[in-house]
Design an enzyme around this catalytic site. Sequence first.
Site, PDB file in Angstrom:
ATOM      1  N   ASP A   1       0.851  -1.192   0.000  1.00  0.00           N
ATOM      2  CA  ASP A   1       0.000   0.000   0.000  1.00  0.00           C
ATOM      3  C   ASP A   1       0.889   1.245   0.000  1.00  0.00           C
ATOM      4  OD1 ASP A   1      -2.953   0.995   0.541  1.00  0.00           O
ATOM      5  OD2 ASP A   1      -1.630   2.201   1.808  1.00  0.00           O
TER       6      ASP A   1
ATOM      7  N   ASN B   1      -2.187  13.176  -3.713  1.00  0.00           N
ATOM      8  CA  ASN B   1      -3.222  13.687  -4.617  1.00  0.00           C
ATOM      9  C   ASN B   1      -3.645  15.102  -4.246  1.00  0.00           C
ATOM     10  OD1 ASN B   1      -3.557  11.633  -6.517  1.00  0.00           O
ATOM     11  ND2 ASN B   1      -4.964  10.480  -5.219  1.00  0.00           N
TER      12      ASN B   1
ATOM     13  N   HIS C   1      -4.069  15.073  -8.965  1.00  0.00           N
ATOM     14  CA  HIS C   1      -4.291  13.682  -9.386  1.00  0.00           C
ATOM     15  C   HIS C   1      -3.364  13.231 -10.513  1.00  0.00           C
ATOM     16  CE1 HIS C   1      -7.745  12.657  -6.860  1.00  0.00           C
ATOM     17  NE2 HIS C   1      -8.117  13.922  -6.980  1.00  0.00           N
TER      18      HIS C   1
ATOM     19  N   ASP D   1      -1.327   9.797 -10.310  1.00  0.00           N
ATOM     20  CA  ASP D   1      -1.295   8.745 -11.338  1.00  0.00           C
ATOM     21  C   ASP D   1       0.134   8.410 -11.725  1.00  0.00           C
ATOM     22  OD1 ASP D   1      -4.034   8.784 -11.283  1.00  0.00           O
ATOM     23  OD2 ASP D   1      -4.263   9.951 -13.135  1.00  0.00           O
TER      24      ASP D   1
ATOM     25  N   GLU E   1      -4.630   2.520  -4.379  1.00  0.00           N
ATOM     26  CA  GLU E   1      -3.166   2.580  -4.262  1.00  0.00           C
ATOM     27  C   GLU E   1      -2.583   1.291  -3.716  1.00  0.00           C
ATOM     28  OE1 GLU E   1      -4.845   4.533  -0.485  1.00  0.00           O
ATOM     29  OE2 GLU E   1      -5.369   4.297  -2.590  1.00  0.00           O
TER      30      GLU E   1
END
Length: 459
Positions: free
Chosen positions: A323, A331, A336, A340, A367
């Site tokens: 994780d 973010n 964002h 990504d 994630e």
Amino acid sequence: MIPDANAGRTGNPLAFPLSATVLTLMALFTLPVATVALPAQPVLMGLFLLAVCLLNGLTASILCMLLLAGSPLHSLTWVAAAYAFSAVMAVMQMLAFPGIFGPAPLVGGSGQTAAWVWAVWHAGFPLLLLAHVGQRLLGRHEAQAPATQILPVLFSVACALLLGLIVLGAAEHLPVIMDGYHYGTMLRDPSGIGAVVLSVTALCAVVGVTRLRDTFDRWLTLGQYAFTLDVVLALAGQSRYSAGWYMSRAMSLLCAGALLMALLAHSFRLYRAAAQRALQLQVEVVHDPMTGLLNRRGLLQLMQTELERARRHARPLALLFIDMDHFKHINDTYGHPAGDLCLKSAALQLCASANRHCDVIARYGGEEFVVLLPECDETGAGVVAERIRAAVEAAYDHGTVPCRMSVSIGLSRFPADGITSLDELIDAADAALYEAKRAGRNRVVHARPEAAARSLSPS
């Protein structure tokens, strides 16, 4: 089958000109000897008419199925009608031709019955193709419902049956165009001249309107070209069982098969494209579009298989639950697109660190990532996990991401106490992951199956 005009542009571009050239050469070599008498083979005529009926019937059936499927491929209505008309007329000529079912025709007492059936057939087919040309020019087919477009096909079949029955029953009352085996008078009779004029007119109209733009148009044109040569060679032969008469039968057979072969070939190409697309969709449905890794569905399918293999062969199997730490903060702070980019970078680090051909890497969701390590014990899995953690942490130093990032990793293994199923293997790794989070993140924690079981049990 053929969804649009552009789809019809596929295929071998040389097939049409080569086929047209072969037909032309066949006709040119036959015309000088068209009147030469050859042995009479009425049984062969029966087989020929049966083949023509089947080929025309199959072509009409495929075109009708396209109509019912709502294909936007030009106007198929009157083309289907033309081929259905030919199929019925082939049956009528089979009934009227002497020697197929016995010395005398099966139906119709006149010796010229079969000749008049031929004349009606070879006038009706080009007339229906001219109706196709008119429909193409007017564009009336675009507003018609698929079921409505079948009506002209049914109309052509009814006309063929009616005209055929009239000729079979009243040929002796029609003008004489047949004297024994000879029908040379048709060269000067409206029945023969009309067949030639209509055939040539239909050929020119099809070429002029379609301009041979796609596969369907080209092979429809080739079929009409063969039909025109059929008329010309039959009249040039002037009698049954002459060289011209036999070659005209071959041209009629080629006319019946040209469009059918094109439709079948294109259907095969579309089927192959659909199969490839279906295979592509099968791949897409189990892969994450952002990272290119397996998604959760694909992972669970492979995990069950690998667990069964490990159990059957008593081999080790390790699972890493990964994780990304503080991903929401990434973010919120960097946007964002930056998040990504971090996900893609983490996926690349996972692939570089767990790089055996048997290792399975997946994006579990959000994630979270999962790495499945077959044939890997707890010690080896710990080495891989630490390598992943360090590689992700070093990504910022290498300039591949806009911010520092780290991951927490939970590790479980099989066989182990308390782990006998896939769910238990996942739960143990998940519990170890949350223990890594509670312990400060950016670390690897090995699962304690008994502790995971207690944490999942009702309090």
